[in-house]
Structures are given as C-alpha cells and as structure tokens.
Scaffold this motif. Structure first.
Motif, PDB file in Angstrom:
ATOM      1  N   ILE A   1       5.596   2.221  -8.646  1.00 43.32           N
ATOM      2  CA  ILE A   1       5.417   3.520  -7.995  1.00 43.32           C
ATOM      3  C   ILE A   1       5.872   4.655  -8.919  1.00 43.32           C
ATOM      4  CG2 ILE A   1       6.356   4.963  -6.128  1.00 43.32           C
ATOM      5  CD1 ILE A   1       6.076   2.493  -4.290  1.00 43.32           C
ATOM      6  N   ARG A   2       7.026   4.471  -9.572  1.00 45.17           N
ATOM      7  CA  ARG A   2       7.502   5.515 -10.502  1.00 45.17           C
ATOM      8  C   ARG A   2       6.541   5.685 -11.680  1.00 45.17           C
ATOM      9  NH1 ARG A   2      12.384   3.292  -8.871  1.00 45.17           N
ATOM     10  NH2 ARG A   2      12.360   1.774 -10.554  1.00 45.17           N
ATOM     11  N   GLN A   3       5.921   4.587 -12.101  1.00 41.45           N
ATOM     12  CA  GLN A   3       4.943   4.661 -13.192  1.00 41.45           C
ATOM     13  C   GLN A   3       3.724   5.492 -12.781  1.00 41.45           C
ATOM     14  OE1 GLN A   3       5.269   3.340 -16.541  1.00 41.45           O
ATOM     15  NE2 GLN A   3       3.758   4.972 -16.502  1.00 41.45           N
TER      16      GLN A   3
ATOM     17  N   GLY B   1       9.733   8.931  -1.961  1.00 34.36           N
ATOM     18  CA  GLY B   1      10.562   9.412  -3.064  1.00 34.36           C
ATOM     19  C   GLY B   1       9.737   9.884  -4.249  1.00 34.36           C
ATOM     20  N   ALA B   2       8.586   9.235  -4.456  1.00 33.57           N
ATOM     21  CA  ALA B   2       7.737   9.587  -5.601  1.00 33.57           C
ATOM     22  C   ALA B   2       6.675  10.607  -5.204  1.00 33.57           C
ATOM     23  CB  ALA B   2       7.083   8.325  -6.164  1.00 33.57           C
ATOM     24  N   GLY B   3       6.634  10.950  -3.933  1.00 32.14           N
ATOM     25  CA  GLY B   3       5.624  11.893  -3.456  1.00 32.14           C
ATOM     26  C   GLY B   3       4.214  11.342  -3.560  1.00 32.14           C
ATOM     27  N   LEU B   4       4.086  10.038  -3.362  1.00 34.47           N
ATOM     28  CA  LEU B   4       2.766   9.403  -3.450  1.00 34.47           C
ATOM     29  C   LEU B   4       2.278   8.983  -2.071  1.00 34.47           C
ATOM     30  CD1 LEU B   4       3.019   6.935  -6.477  1.00 34.47           C
ATOM     31  CD2 LEU B   4       1.650   9.015  -6.376  1.00 34.47           C
ATOM     32  N   GLY B   5       0.973   9.056  -1.861  1.00 32.61           N
ATOM     33  CA  GLY B   5       0.393   8.558  -0.634  1.00 32.61           C
ATOM     34  C   GLY B   5       0.325   7.034  -0.666  1.00 32.61           C
TER      35      GLY B   5
ATOM     36  N   ASP C   1      -2.082   5.196  -0.092  1.00 32.18           N
ATOM     37  CA  ASP C   1      -3.329   4.660  -0.642  1.00 32.18           C
ATOM     38  C   ASP C   1      -3.220   4.405  -2.148  1.00 32.18           C
ATOM     39  OD1 ASP C   1      -3.127   7.326  -1.224  1.00 32.18           O
ATOM     40  OD2 ASP C   1      -5.237   7.791  -0.839  1.00 32.18           O
ATOM     41  N   ALA C   2      -2.123   4.855  -2.771  1.00 27.90           N
ATOM     42  CA  ALA C   2      -1.910   4.579  -4.192  1.00 27.90           C
ATOM     43  C   ALA C   2      -1.522   3.120  -4.408  1.00 27.90           C
ATOM     44  CB  ALA C   2      -0.816   5.485  -4.750  1.00 27.90           C
ATOM     45  N   LEU C   3      -1.016   2.489  -3.348  1.00 28.58           N
ATOM     46  CA  LEU C   3      -0.440   1.154  -3.512  1.00 28.58           C
ATOM     47  C   LEU C   3      -1.290   0.074  -2.852  1.00 28.58           C
ATOM     48  CD1 LEU C   3       2.127  -0.280  -4.633  1.00 28.58           C
ATOM     49  CD2 LEU C   3       3.057  -0.123  -2.325  1.00 28.58           C
ATOM     50  N   GLU C   4      -1.471  -0.999  -3.613  1.00 28.92           N
ATOM     51  CA  GLU C   4      -2.158  -2.168  -3.090  1.00 28.92           C
ATOM     52  C   GLU C   4      -1.163  -3.316  -3.148  1.00 28.92           C
ATOM     53  OE1 GLU C   4      -6.337  -1.960  -4.741  1.00 28.92           O
ATOM     54  OE2 GLU C   4      -6.023  -4.127  -4.748  1.00 28.92           O
ATOM     55  N   LEU C   5      -1.206  -4.217  -2.174  1.00 28.18           N
ATOM     56  CA  LEU C   5      -0.328  -5.382  -2.216  1.00 28.18           C
ATOM     57  C   LEU C   5      -1.167  -6.641  -2.255  1.00 28.18           C
ATOM     58  CD1 LEU C   5       2.299  -4.277   0.454  1.00 28.18           C
ATOM     59  CD2 LEU C   5       2.482  -4.129  -2.040  1.00 28.18           C
ATOM     60  N   GLU C   6      -0.876  -7.523  -3.205  1.00 32.62           N
ATOM     61  CA  GLU C   6      -1.568  -8.805  -3.294  1.00 32.62           C
ATOM     62  C   GLU C   6      -0.680  -9.884  -2.701  1.00 32.62           C
ATOM     63  OE1 GLU C   6      -3.192  -9.620  -7.190  1.00 32.62           O
ATOM     64  OE2 GLU C   6      -4.207  -7.672  -7.276  1.00 32.62           O
ATOM     65  N   LEU C   7      -1.179 -10.517  -1.661  1.00 36.79           N
ATOM     66  CA  LEU C   7      -0.425 -11.557  -0.957  1.00 36.79           C
ATOM     67  C   LEU C   7      -1.177 -12.871  -1.063  1.00 36.79           C
ATOM     68  CD1 LEU C   7      -0.129  -9.529   2.385  1.00 36.79           C
ATOM     69  CD2 LEU C   7       1.545  -9.540   0.523  1.00 36.79           C
ATOM     70  N   THR C   8      -0.456 -13.963  -1.298  1.00 40.88           N
ATOM     71  CA  THR C   8      -1.141 -15.260  -1.263  1.00 40.88           C
ATOM     72  C   THR C   8      -1.114 -15.781   0.165  1.00 40.88           C
ATOM     73  OG1 THR C   8       0.904 -16.401  -1.798  1.00 40.88           O
ATOM     74  CG2 THR C   8      -0.545 -15.860  -3.640  1.00 40.88           C
ATOM     75  N   GLU C   9      -1.937 -16.796   0.398  1.00 39.23           N
ATOM     76  CA  GLU C   9      -1.989 -17.362   1.747  1.00 39.23           C
ATOM     77  C   GLU C   9      -0.647 -17.927   2.165  1.00 39.23           C
ATOM     78  OE1 GLU C   9      -5.293 -20.099   2.068  1.00 39.23           O
ATOM     79  OE2 GLU C   9      -6.310 -18.885   0.565  1.00 39.23           O
ATOM     80  N   SER C  10       0.174 -18.352   1.201  1.00 40.03           N
ATOM     81  CA  SER C  10       1.475 -18.946   1.527  1.00 40.03           C
ATOM     82  C   SER C  10       2.333 -17.950   2.304  1.00 40.03           C
ATOM     83  CB  SER C  10       2.192 -19.384   0.257  1.00 40.03           C
ATOM     84  OG  SER C  10       2.504 -18.265  -0.540  1.00 40.03           O
ATOM     85  N   VAL C  11       2.082 -16.653   2.100  1.00 41.91           N
ATOM     86  CA  VAL C  11       2.827 -15.627   2.826  1.00 41.91           C
ATOM     87  C   VAL C  11       2.634 -15.791   4.325  1.00 41.91           C
ATOM     88  CG1 VAL C  11       2.898 -13.160   3.330  1.00 41.91           C
ATOM     89  CG2 VAL C  11       2.893 -13.942   0.970  1.00 41.91           C
ATOM     90  N   SER C  12       1.379 -15.913   4.741  1.00 35.23           N
ATOM     91  CA  SER C  12       1.146 -15.981   6.180  1.00 35.23           C
ATOM     92  C   SER C  12       1.387 -17.380   6.732  1.00 35.23           C
ATOM     93  CB  SER C  12      -0.261 -15.510   6.519  1.00 35.23           C
ATOM     94  OG  SER C  12      -1.205 -16.169   5.735  1.00 35.23           O
TER      95      SER C  12
ATOM     96  N   GLY D   1      -0.795   2.637   5.578  1.00 36.71           N
ATOM     97  CA  GLY D   1      -1.926   3.052   4.753  1.00 36.71           C
ATOM     98  C   GLY D   1      -2.047   2.319   3.431  1.00 36.71           C
ATOM     99  N   VAL D   2      -1.245   1.263   3.277  1.00 38.42           N
ATOM    100  CA  VAL D   2      -1.278   0.465   2.058  1.00 38.42           C
ATOM    101  C   VAL D   2      -2.483  -0.485   2.105  1.00 38.42           C
ATOM    102  CG1 VAL D   2      -0.017  -1.357   0.840  1.00 38.42           C
ATOM    103  CG2 VAL D   2       1.220   0.596   1.775  1.00 38.42           C
ATOM    104  N   THR D   3      -3.124  -0.715   0.959  1.00 42.19           N
ATOM    105  CA  THR D   3      -4.243  -1.656   0.894  1.00 42.19           C
ATOM    106  C   THR D   3      -3.707  -3.079   0.760  1.00 42.19           C
ATOM    107  OG1 THR D   3      -5.634   0.008  -0.161  1.00 42.19           O
ATOM    108  CG2 THR D   3      -6.309  -2.283  -0.434  1.00 42.19           C
ATOM    109  N   LEU D   4      -4.218  -3.986   1.582  1.00 42.54           N
ATOM    110  CA  LEU D   4      -3.755  -5.374   1.538  1.00 42.54           C
ATOM    111  C   LEU D   4      -4.849  -6.288   1.005  1.00 42.54           C
ATOM    112  CD1 LEU D   4      -1.911  -5.729   4.977  1.00 42.54           C
ATOM    113  CD2 LEU D   4      -0.941  -5.149   2.740  1.00 42.54           C
ATOM    114  N   SER D   5      -4.459  -7.159   0.106  1.00 42.30           N
ATOM    115  CA  SER D   5      -5.418  -8.045  -0.542  1.00 42.30           C
ATOM    116  C   SER D   5      -4.901  -9.483  -0.510  1.00 42.30           C
ATOM    117  CB  SER D   5      -5.596  -7.540  -1.979  1.00 42.30           C
ATOM    118  OG  SER D   5      -6.315  -8.444  -2.739  1.00 42.30           O
ATOM    119  N   ILE D   6      -5.793 -10.440  -0.251  1.00 42.16           N
ATOM    120  CA  ILE D   6      -5.404 -11.857  -0.298  1.00 42.16           C
ATOM    121  C   ILE D   6      -5.701 -12.382  -1.702  1.00 42.16           C
ATOM    122  CG2 ILE D   6      -5.895 -14.186   0.571  1.00 42.16           C
ATOM    123  CD1 ILE D   6      -4.371 -12.581   2.604  1.00 42.16           C
ATOM    124  N   ASP D   7      -4.652 -12.852  -2.357  1.00 40.96           N
ATOM    125  CA  ASP D   7      -4.729 -13.296  -3.755  1.00 40.96           C
ATOM    126  C   ASP D   7      -5.113 -14.779  -3.819  1.00 40.96           C
ATOM    127  OD1 ASP D   7      -4.494 -13.126  -6.483  1.00 40.96           O
ATOM    128  OD2 ASP D   7      -2.354 -12.635  -6.490  1.00 40.96           O
ATOM    129  N   ASP D   8      -5.638 -15.203  -4.957  1.00 41.68           N
ATOM    130  CA  ASP D   8      -5.951 -16.623  -5.201  1.00 41.68           C
ATOM    131  C   ASP D   8      -6.836 -17.189  -4.102  1.00 41.68           C
ATOM    132  OD1 ASP D   8      -4.246 -16.308  -7.327  1.00 41.68           O
ATOM    133  OD2 ASP D   8      -2.581 -17.404  -6.427  1.00 41.68           O
TER     134      ASP D   8
END
Ligand code: C2E
Ligand code: CA
Ligand code: CA
Ligand code: CA
Length: 279
Positions: free
Chosen positions: A98-100, A138-142, A144-155, A173-180
């Motif tokens: 996020i800081r990047q 803290g970074a003043g970002l929306g 929608d800037a962040l996407e999270l990659e989750l594997t099936e093991s998470v659920s 408002g975060v984008t969620l993605s299923i990885d692998d």
C-alpha cells in the motif's frame, strides 16, 4: 559399529535430520528477518490481454538472508504459517504494498491495482479487515487499489468465518481473487457462493496448453464458465507467445508471466509503470 556405507534407513535419518536442522534454523532466522530488513517485495506485471496494456501488479515476498541467500517463498511461507509469524509478516506485506502504491502516486505515475497474496492463517487470524482498512486510510488510497489473492485452502480451513470475512472485504471495496484455480476441489457451484471477482488459473494448466488439447479445452471451459458467473480470469505462468495467443482466443482477461516480465524490484516496477508498455 555399523557396516560400511550404512543402511538406507541411516541415510534417510541423516537426510531428515539435515532437513529438520535447516527448518529449525530458518524458523529462528525468520523470527528476526522483518526487523533486520531482510524481507522485501517484488512486483510482477499483469497484462490486459485485449488491450495489451499493464493491468496491475502482483506483490511477491522475497527473503534475502546473509548466509542462506534468497530463500524461496515456497520454503519459508509454510514455516511462517505454522509458527504464526505470517500474521506480523503479512501485515508488513500489505502495508508495504500500500505504501508503495502511495509512493508511485506521489511520483505522478499511473495508478494500477496491486494484488497481495493472503495465506489461510493470515486470513483467519488477526483482524485482516480492520488492518487493511486502516492501512488504506493511512495512505489515502481507495480500496479498489488493492486486490487480494486467496487460495481455496483459505475457505476450506474455516468456511463460515472465511465467507464472513470475504463479505466484509467485499463491502470495503477490495477485489477478491481465487489463486491457483483448478488445483483444488472447488466446484463452480461452490465458487458462486463466494463474493469473489476473479479467478487465477494455475500455471500448470497454462504450461500444458501448448502440447495438450485437453488443457486448452479445460482453460477454455474455465474462462467461459467464469464469465457466465461474472468473474474476470487471469492466467499465471505465461511464458510463451503461443500460450498468450491461445489465452487471448479463449477470451481470458489478463495474463502474467515471464513472457511479459519477471517479478521486478520496486524501482524497476516504477520504471515499468512510467513506460507503461503496450504490446
Ligand atoms: P503464487 O501466488 O501462485 O505466485 C506465482 C508464482 O509463479 C511466483 O513464484 C512467481 O514468481 C512465479 N511465476 C511468475 N511468472 C512465472 C512464469 O512465467 N513461469 C513460472 N514457472 N513461474 C512464474 P514465487 O514468487 O516463488 O512465489 C511462490 C509462492 O509463494 C506464491 O505462489 C505464493 O503462494 C507464495 N507467496 C509469494 N509471496 C507471498 C506473499 O506475499 N504472501 C503469501 N501469503 N504468499 C506468498
Ligand atoms: Ca498469487
Ligand atoms: Ca498462483
Ligand atoms: Ca502457488
């Protein structure tokens, strides 16, 4: 004394002891890796397959140890998970990504989303939602800037709790993605119940596409089905132009892999952003 050469069992035991020794050493070094500044992120571009433009980055964790050199995340992430170190390290990863993004924005560079991998333990322990919300603010970002990659093991680990957390993240408002995707057991009917936006097809399928008509058919079917469910599709591990071509034909939305770029240090990723290559 044993006969010369020893037995297979002794060899095996020796090997195991060696493995265990390395594991224990890595574990104790990992405990100090964060404060010693040995961890850093690389950013690998994701390309929009239709437009040929940069669609975002995936943040990938790196550990550069003074003696061990670069330790692969496939080796140390499981250790971080088992010891719970993934919680502070994971917070650092999300915060750093996020800081990047905020730093790139300061430099006037175009804003593209950055995807961060979240492992099961990190997802289910600690307070991911509050942490992420706090870091974005803290970074003043929306979100929608962040996407999270989750594997099936998470659920799989705790279906109800993970579903509730996913809904909170979605609401943020975060984008969620299923990885692998494709390596686990999820069916599409199960996926349909998750508040996700994207599927990331595992690189094993992409690898096999070139020589296997079956793999091409599977990838085509995944893309078609995902689109019917209103999910975007990303292909990872794209190394060959032939794979990119087949993926484009299948309607796949985004691609990531050595064909386009390796994971880049933050500085080089910034240059990449500045040039924003079109292909
Ligand atoms: P992943 O999330 O599936 O990441 C994709 C892996 O494929 C990365 O390996 C990436 O460097 C590699 N890769 C990218 N393009 C190509 C390609 O064209 N061909 C091939 N053969 N490989 C490609 P990496 O960086 O070694 O990461 C391995 C795994 O470690 C990741 O798999 C992920 O599960 C985990 N990991 C990495 N960074 C993080 C992190 O920040 N947090 C968590 N929880 N896990 C992470
Ligand atoms: Ca990933
Ligand atoms: Ca993956
Ligand atoms: Ca993986």
């Amino acid at each position: 004394a044993k006969a010369l050469g020893g037995s297979r069992i002794e060899h095996f035991a020796l090997h195991q002891r060696h493995e265990l020794g390395r594991r224990m050493a890595l574990e104790s070094h990992l405990r100090r890796a964060l404060e010693r500044g040995e961890l850093y992120l690389q950013y690998q571009p994701k390309i929009d397959l239709r437009r040929g433009t940069l669609a975002g980055f995936e943040a990938l964790l790196r550990w550069q140890h003074p003696e061990y050199g670069i330790v692969s995340p496939d080796e140390f992430i499981p250790i971080a998970e088992e010891t719970g170190l993934i919680v502070p390290i994971g917070e650092w990863i999300v915060g750093t990504a996020i800081r990047q993004m905020a730093a790139w924005r300061e430099e006037g560079l175009p804003e593209v989303p950055v995807a961060v991998n979240l492992s099961a333990r990190q997802f289910l322990q600690g307070d991911v939602v509050a942490t992420i919300e706090h870091l974005l603010q803290g970074a003043g970002l929306g979100a929608d800037a962040l996407e999270l990659e989750l594997t099936e093991s998470v659920s799989m680990a705790d279906p109800e709790r993970s579903l509730a957390i996913m809904h909170q993240l979605k609401k943020l408002g975060v984008t969620l993605s299923i990885d692998d995707f494709g390596t686990g057991y999820s069916s599409f009917s199960y996926l349909k119940r998750l508040p996700i936006d994207k599927l990331k097809i595992d690189k094993s399928f992409i690898h096999d596409m070139v020589h296997s008509a079956d793999s091409r058919a599977i990838v085509g079917a995944i893309v078609a089905m995902a689109h019917r469910l209103n999910l975007r599709v990303v292909a990872e591990g794209v190394e060959l132009a032939a794979q990119a071509g087949a993926l484009r034909d299948s309607g796949c939305d985004q691609a990531q892999g050595f064909l386009y770029a390796r994971p880049l240090d933050a500085f080089d990723a910034g240059l990449y952003l500045a040039v924003r290559p079109e292909r």
